[in-house]
Motif scaffolding. Sequence first.
Motif, short mmCIF file in Angstrom:
data_model
loop_
_atom_site.label_atom_id
_atom_site.label_comp_id
_atom_site.label_asym_id
_atom_site.label_seq_id
_atom_site.Cartn_x
_atom_site.Cartn_y
_atom_site.Cartn_z
N THR A 63 0.71 -1.09 0.01
CA THR A 63 -0.12 0.13 0.16
C THR A 63 0.89 1.45 -0.05
OG1 THR A 63 -0.12 0.11 2.41
CG2 THR A 63 -1.94 -1.21 1.17
N GLY A 64 2.33 0.92 0.19
CA GLY A 64 3.01 2.31 0.06
C GLY A 64 4.56 1.75 0.23
N TRP A 65 5.38 2.64 -0.30
CA TRP A 65 6.72 2.02 -0.16
C TRP A 65 7.74 3.11 -0.32
CZ3 TRP A 65 9.91 2.95 -4.69
CH2 TRP A 65 8.88 3.14 -6.04
N ALA A 84 8.33 -1.34 2.88
CA ALA A 84 6.95 -1.21 2.41
C ALA A 84 5.93 -1.32 3.43
CB ALA A 84 6.88 -2.38 1.36
N LEU A 85 4.73 -0.77 3.09
CA LEU A 85 3.56 -0.93 3.89
C LEU A 85 2.69 -2.20 3.14
CD1 LEU A 85 2.58 2.81 4.17
CD2 LEU A 85 2.83 1.33 6.16
N THR A 93 -5.20 -3.21 8.10
CA THR A 93 -4.02 -2.17 8.20
C THR A 93 -2.96 -2.80 7.59
OG1 THR A 93 -3.23 -3.02 10.30
CG2 THR A 93 -5.17 -1.48 10.40
N SER A 94 -1.83 -1.80 7.78
CA SER A 94 -0.43 -2.27 6.95
C SER A 94 0.53 -2.55 7.82
CB SER A 94 -0.22 -1.37 5.76
OG SER A 94 -1.07 -1.33 5.02
N MET A 95 1.37 -3.53 7.32
CA MET A 95 2.69 -3.73 8.38
C MET A 95 3.97 -2.93 7.69
SD MET A 95 4.46 -7.41 9.16
CE MET A 95 3.00 -8.13 10.05
N THR A 109 3.17 0.44 -5.96
CA THR A 109 1.91 0.25 -5.02
C THR A 109 0.97 -0.49 -5.77
OG1 THR A 109 2.21 2.59 -4.11
CG2 THR A 109 0.15 1.58 -3.69
#
Lengths: 136, 182, 355
Positions: A63-65, A84-85, A93-95, A109
């Motif tokens: 979801t993001g990086w 990275a998310l 939710t993201s890790m 993404t």
Amino acid sequence: MELLYRRSLGPVVGAFLTALREQRLLGSRTAEGRVICPPLEYDPDSGDAVDDLVEVGSAGVVTGWSWVAEPRAKHPLPHPFAWALVQLDGADTSMVHALDAGSLDAVRTGMRVQVRWAPERTGHITDIACFEPEAS
Amino acid sequence: MTDTDPQVADDGPVRFMPQLISLDYTVRTNPVAAAFGEALADGRITGHRCPSCSLVFVPPKGFCPICTIETTSADEVVIEDRGMVTAWTVLTPIQYHGQQERKDYALASILLVGADGTVGQQRLIDIPLDEIRPGLMVEAVWAAPEDRVADDRGYGLGTAIDGWKATGEPDAPASEYEGHTL
Amino acid sequence: MRDVAIVSFAQAGSLVDTAESETQMLLPVINAAIEGSGITRADIGFTCSGSADYLAGTPFAFVANLEAVGAWPPISESHVDMDGAWALYEAWVRLQHGDVDVALAFSSGISSRSDLGEVLCLQNDPYYLMPLWADHVSLAALQARALLDQGLATEADLAEVVARSRRNAAANPSAHPDVRAAGDLSVDQLLEAAYTVAPLRAADCPPTTDGAAAVILVAGDRAREVCDNPAWIRGIDHRSEAHYPGLRDLAHAGSARLAAEHAGVADAPIEVAELAATFSHEELLLTEALGLGADTEVNPSGGALASNPMMVSGLIRIGEAFRQINEHGKHRTLGHAASGPCLQQNLVCVLEGDS
């Protein structure tokens, strides 16, 4: 300067790290049904206690990086990598973790990634060695 | 270190995690501390006398914390390596790994002659622990010149002085140190 | 609420590799703030400081820092392990009690003695993120990516922020000397640089800066007696996000938005806003979250991109917002401070002049 701490983990963080050792990933499910991974002992929106742990997938979506061209000495990977998310399958939710993607151009993404497990696992966040692009 | 070794609990729930935090710092010795360290290496203890209130601070701070004005090398004074015990404590070393001490020993605060504040954590040498008292006069036992390393942040006397031994003079009267509890 | 004004501000805004102790660094700054206030030291009823001993690696440095205040005879004081803007907030709250009229808030930070990319990892949660040593630049780059991914900014927009910050910094003697020396850079020139942590380039990140700042707050009519042009604190609020960055939409600063609402930002136009945007994209994100329009001038000092003494940058923003009123005759300005990874905590302070 060097200090060694021994942190108590409690029932939620402890369960998550215990499961990592067994190559399983847990999230915490809030009263509204949101699954938080890595899990928290509370719902970040309401502050209510959360103790319902559910298993989530070991693969998910970026979801993001960001791209680290020159890793720092303490970073999880010695060669260029992405932070990275990763929203794991079944989680809301993201890790944040490292993604071993080879090159900046290989990261986007929305891409699918999977956990690369550390060969020796001790019940620690680094039991996830990093994420890697999902095998197609 | 077995409690912090994650390998111990192989199959049971993970209840603790070790966390080693190591950080590197570059300590820069400020000019006031550097000058103090050079004097110590030469066997002199220096302080700064506040030009406003005349109090002498050892080690020098580069300012007077009472008057909040800066002090400089122009305010430097050399004080004696002799003074009086104002307070002390006896330490019983616990034999943890790496402990160098074996026997009970005393650390004291010492009000040096010519200074208006004590230097703390000073080792007393060759003084029976039950004979330590406020007002006891002591003098410095200097380390060998090559071993005199000042604290790089300007605290205390570094390794310049091995400790303090009794001078045999009469005790200082309470009026000379009663304002100094530590 | 009791009216409280900033009447004086002083800073050593951009020291480089200082050899001084924090206390030595603070002494002239606090003295200058007190002298500038026209109030005697003995009249200060409350003192609050902000600093983090992790930065310089000197345990209990925050206690030694009190020697720069003149803490004998004993004074009433407090400390926050936060940017000095939160020390100012605590001082403002203390003045609301009504029994003291004058407060000093100050802060100091020596970033040059450690590797911020390691030290600031300790502000992350100790279980999931800290052990990975995910540094603040890498996490900021995740937030920048979120803005790019959602179409809220382009890399050229980030470069525009940097270019303007540098142009403004040229006129600010308290900006970091390296930033000032670099001179004007065009957007195209900035975009030619390699990424540090993509999508951020070196110029999108703040310079390592040491510094200190201090403000004097005075309540009620006494502020007008001592200061020709006091800056009244019309609203001040701080809010925080969930700690773990994966729990929130990084493209929006919800806590900054809330703080702005509670500080009354939208009640009237803001002429100048000084934002603690330590990375270029943060300025865009904050401008949106705080509801600032095109008629608000942002970071005329160059902002935190031009000088970022940790623990001090936010207090300097409020100090610069004060100067806009006190020295430049503006009527309504805003100072912002932030803390934590990816703008996790935000403080908004709205100032107004009498004119």
